[in-house]
Motif scaffolding. Structure first.
Motif, short mmCIF file in Angstrom:
data_model
loop_
_atom_site.label_atom_id
_atom_site.label_comp_id
_atom_site.label_asym_id
_atom_site.label_seq_id
_atom_site.Cartn_x
_atom_site.Cartn_y
_atom_site.Cartn_z
N SER A 5 0.82 -1.21 0.00
CA SER A 5 0.00 0.00 0.00
C SER A 5 0.86 1.26 0.00
CB SER A 5 -0.93 0.00 1.22
OG SER A 5 -1.82 -1.08 1.17
N ILE A 6 1.90 1.28 0.82
CA ILE A 6 2.78 2.46 0.86
C ILE A 6 3.51 2.64 -0.47
CG2 ILE A 6 4.80 3.44 2.01
CD1 ILE A 6 3.90 2.04 4.57
N ALA A 7 4.03 1.55 -1.02
CA ALA A 7 4.76 1.64 -2.28
C ALA A 7 3.84 2.08 -3.42
CB ALA A 7 5.40 0.29 -2.61
N ASN A 8 2.66 1.51 -3.50
CA ASN A 8 1.72 1.89 -4.57
C ASN A 8 1.26 3.34 -4.41
OD1 ASN A 8 1.57 -0.41 -6.22
ND2 ASN A 8 0.13 -1.41 -4.84
N GLY A 9 1.08 3.80 -3.18
CA GLY A 9 0.71 5.19 -2.97
C GLY A 9 1.78 6.14 -3.45
N LEU A 10 3.04 5.81 -3.18
CA LEU A 10 4.13 6.66 -3.64
C LEU A 10 4.25 6.62 -5.17
CD1 LEU A 10 6.44 8.53 -3.05
CD2 LEU A 10 7.88 6.57 -2.53
N VAL A 11 4.07 5.46 -5.77
CA VAL A 11 4.12 5.36 -7.23
C VAL A 11 3.02 6.23 -7.86
CG1 VAL A 11 3.82 3.81 -9.20
CG2 VAL A 11 5.19 3.09 -7.24
N SER A 12 1.82 6.18 -7.31
CA SER A 12 0.73 7.00 -7.82
C SER A 12 1.04 8.48 -7.66
CB SER A 12 -0.57 6.66 -7.10
OG SER A 12 -0.93 5.30 -7.31
N GLY A 13 1.64 8.86 -6.53
CA GLY A 13 2.01 10.25 -6.34
C GLY A 13 3.07 10.71 -7.32
N VAL A 14 4.08 9.88 -7.58
CA VAL A 14 5.12 10.24 -8.54
C VAL A 14 4.54 10.35 -9.95
CG1 VAL A 14 7.27 9.45 -9.62
CG2 VAL A 14 6.96 9.25 -7.15
N ASP A 15 3.60 9.48 -10.29
CA ASP A 15 2.99 9.54 -11.62
C ASP A 15 2.21 10.84 -11.83
OD1 ASP A 15 4.02 7.09 -12.22
OD2 ASP A 15 2.17 5.97 -11.80
N GLN A 16 1.78 11.48 -10.76
CA GLN A 16 1.00 12.72 -10.88
C GLN A 16 1.86 13.98 -10.82
OE1 GLN A 16 -2.03 12.51 -7.85
NE2 GLN A 16 -2.78 10.53 -8.56
N LEU A 69 6.71 19.35 -16.11
CA LEU A 69 7.38 20.65 -16.07
C LEU A 69 8.23 20.79 -14.82
CD1 LEU A 69 7.75 23.46 -17.32
CD2 LEU A 69 5.71 24.20 -16.07
N PHE A 70 7.78 20.24 -13.70
CA PHE A 70 8.56 20.30 -12.47
C PHE A 70 9.89 19.57 -12.64
CE2 PHE A 70 4.82 20.90 -9.29
CZ PHE A 70 4.46 22.04 -9.98
N LEU A 71 9.82 18.40 -13.28
CA LEU A 71 11.04 17.61 -13.46
C LEU A 71 12.01 18.32 -14.39
CD1 LEU A 71 9.40 14.08 -13.85
CD2 LEU A 71 10.28 15.16 -11.77
N ARG A 72 11.50 18.92 -15.48
CA ARG A 72 12.38 19.64 -16.40
C ARG A 72 13.00 20.86 -15.74
NH1 ARG A 72 8.18 18.43 -20.22
NH2 ARG A 72 7.36 20.57 -20.00
N ALA A 73 12.18 21.57 -14.95
CA ALA A 73 12.72 22.73 -14.23
C ALA A 73 13.79 22.30 -13.24
CB ALA A 73 11.59 23.47 -13.53
N THR A 115 19.26 16.75 -10.06
CA THR A 115 19.17 15.45 -10.71
C THR A 115 19.54 14.36 -9.70
OG1 THR A 115 21.45 15.63 -11.50
CG2 THR A 115 19.70 16.40 -12.98
N GLY A 116 19.20 13.13 -10.03
CA GLY A 116 19.56 12.02 -9.16
C GLY A 116 18.85 12.10 -7.83
N LEU A 117 19.59 11.82 -6.76
CA LEU A 117 19.01 11.85 -5.42
C LEU A 117 18.57 13.26 -5.03
CD1 LEU A 117 21.43 9.46 -3.48
CD2 LEU A 117 19.12 8.97 -4.31
N LYS A 118 19.31 14.26 -5.50
CA LYS A 118 18.93 15.63 -5.19
C LYS A 118 17.59 15.98 -5.81
CE LYS A 118 22.19 18.64 -5.27
NZ LYS A 118 23.22 19.61 -5.74
N GLY A 119 17.39 15.57 -7.06
CA GLY A 119 16.11 15.82 -7.71
C GLY A 119 14.98 15.04 -7.05
N THR A 120 15.27 13.82 -6.61
CA THR A 120 14.25 13.02 -5.93
C THR A 120 13.84 13.67 -4.62
OG1 THR A 120 15.10 10.99 -6.92
CG2 THR A 120 13.74 10.77 -4.95
N TRP A 121 14.82 14.19 -3.87
CA TRP A 121 14.53 14.77 -2.57
C TRP A 121 13.85 16.13 -2.67
CZ3 TRP A 121 14.01 13.33 2.24
CH2 TRP A 121 14.05 14.28 3.26
N HIS A 122 14.32 16.97 -3.59
CA HIS A 122 13.84 18.35 -3.66
C HIS A 122 12.67 18.54 -4.64
CE1 HIS A 122 17.00 20.06 -1.13
NE2 HIS A 122 17.88 19.31 -1.77
#
Length: 313
Positions: free
Chosen positions: A187-198, A202-206, A213-220
């Motif tokens: 449940s926790i993993a699927n919830g995070l996957v759904s959140g990342v899919d949404q 534009l946020f990722l490109r910015a 990028t990498g871990l920094k992009g994942t965290w921030h």
């Protein structure tokens, strides 16, 4: 005379042409100022302290009234003798059982046994499900291979894991935590996957443009943007943790495991003690609602408020 009037009209036209742009600029400036003032008024939320009376009327009174109506209806069913007390005990009998456990000093111990297991199991599921969800969401091969398995595990009833967990680990706390993990991690993993899919692309490109990028992009970038879906997964993960624990305590009842709420419910069934059964059910419900109100509801309000979706009061 005619030439004089013609000259005056010409000069007036020139003056109007000269003053026209300046007048238009001034009008546009006033319009922009008014528009900015209106936007500022919309953005600014009046910050005030909610009076205690209003807070009680809005937050406490509705659930208290609902609970009161439930108990009144319960008592009316018992008083009208539409059912026997061996099927539906009176609220007073359940209250007597609660008082007895309180004076014996066992009530808080029973609740803490289950709550401590549930919270520790949930934290373990959080530590496993969060990185698993990120890997599934960001790596295509892993997503194609693991996402269907997570969805299947999430739909599998938690009670199904109790027999194999007992055979693998025996009647101990490790078995309890294994059942909790198998129920909550998907449940926790699927919830995070759904959140990342949404997360908007534009946020990722910015973020990549700014060097995140990498871990920094994942965290921030990824985690803050995916927070609403992740929080929904956490709430569902806690629900699965609590349900899995109750199933494990009911089925794998043993004196070595101590007396938890699930064992209390099973003991009431074995002793044909309907007040004890209803007491255990009410305590299980109260614990689940309390954790949601004290932990997840404030987190949800904070997330909504930080995104401007909930006004401060």
């Amino acid at each position: 005379m005619a030439s004089t009037e013609t000259i005056e009209r010409t000069e007036a036209a020139k003056a109007a042409e000269t003053a026209g742009p300046n007048g238009k600029v001034a009008a546009d400036t006033d319009d922009l100022a008014g528009l900015e003032a209106g936007l500022d008024a919309l953005d600014s939320v009046e910050a005030r302290r909610t009076p205690v009376r209003e807070l009680l009327a809005r937050k406490v009174l509705p659930p208290a009234l609902a609970i009161t109506l439930v108990f009144v209806g319960w008592q009316l069913l018992v008083s009208s003798q539409l059912t026997t007390t061996d099927r539906l005990p009176a609220p007073s009998a359940v209250w007597a059982g609660l008082r007895e456990m309180w004076f014996q000093g066992t009530l808080l111990d029973v609740i803490w046994t289950s709550v401590s297991r549930g919270l520790l199991g949930f934290l373990l599921a959080l530590a496993i499900g969060t990185p698993l969800g990120l890997v599934v969401a960001r790596v295509r091969f892993v997503r194609a291979a693991v996402r269907p398995v997570l969805s299947g595990l999430q739909t599998l009833p938690s009670v199904a894991w109790v027999p194999p967990a007992v055979l693998w680990l025996g009647l101990n706390d490790s078995m309890m935590y294994a059942v909790i993990l198998l129920g909550a991690v998907p449940s926790i993993a699927n919830g995070l996957v759904s959140g990342v899919d949404q997360v908007p692309p534009l946020f990722l490109r910015a973020g990549r443009t700014l060097g995140a990028t990498g871990l920094k992009g994942t965290w921030h970038i990824v985690m803050p943007a995916a927070l609403p879906g992740y929080l929904a997964g956490l709430k569902q993960g806690w629900a699965f943790s609590w349900r899995s624990l109750m199933a494990a305590e009911i089925i794998a009842s043993s004196p070595e495991l101590g007396l938890g709420l699930g064992q209390l419910l099973e003991n009431g069934r074995n002793n044909i003690d309907m007040p004890g059964v209803f007491l255990a059910i009410i305590l299980i419900l109260i614990v689940g609602v309390t954790i949601d109100l004290l932990v997840f509801s404030p987190l949800e309000r904070w997330v909504l408020r930080s995104r401007g979706l909930l006004a401060r009061s």
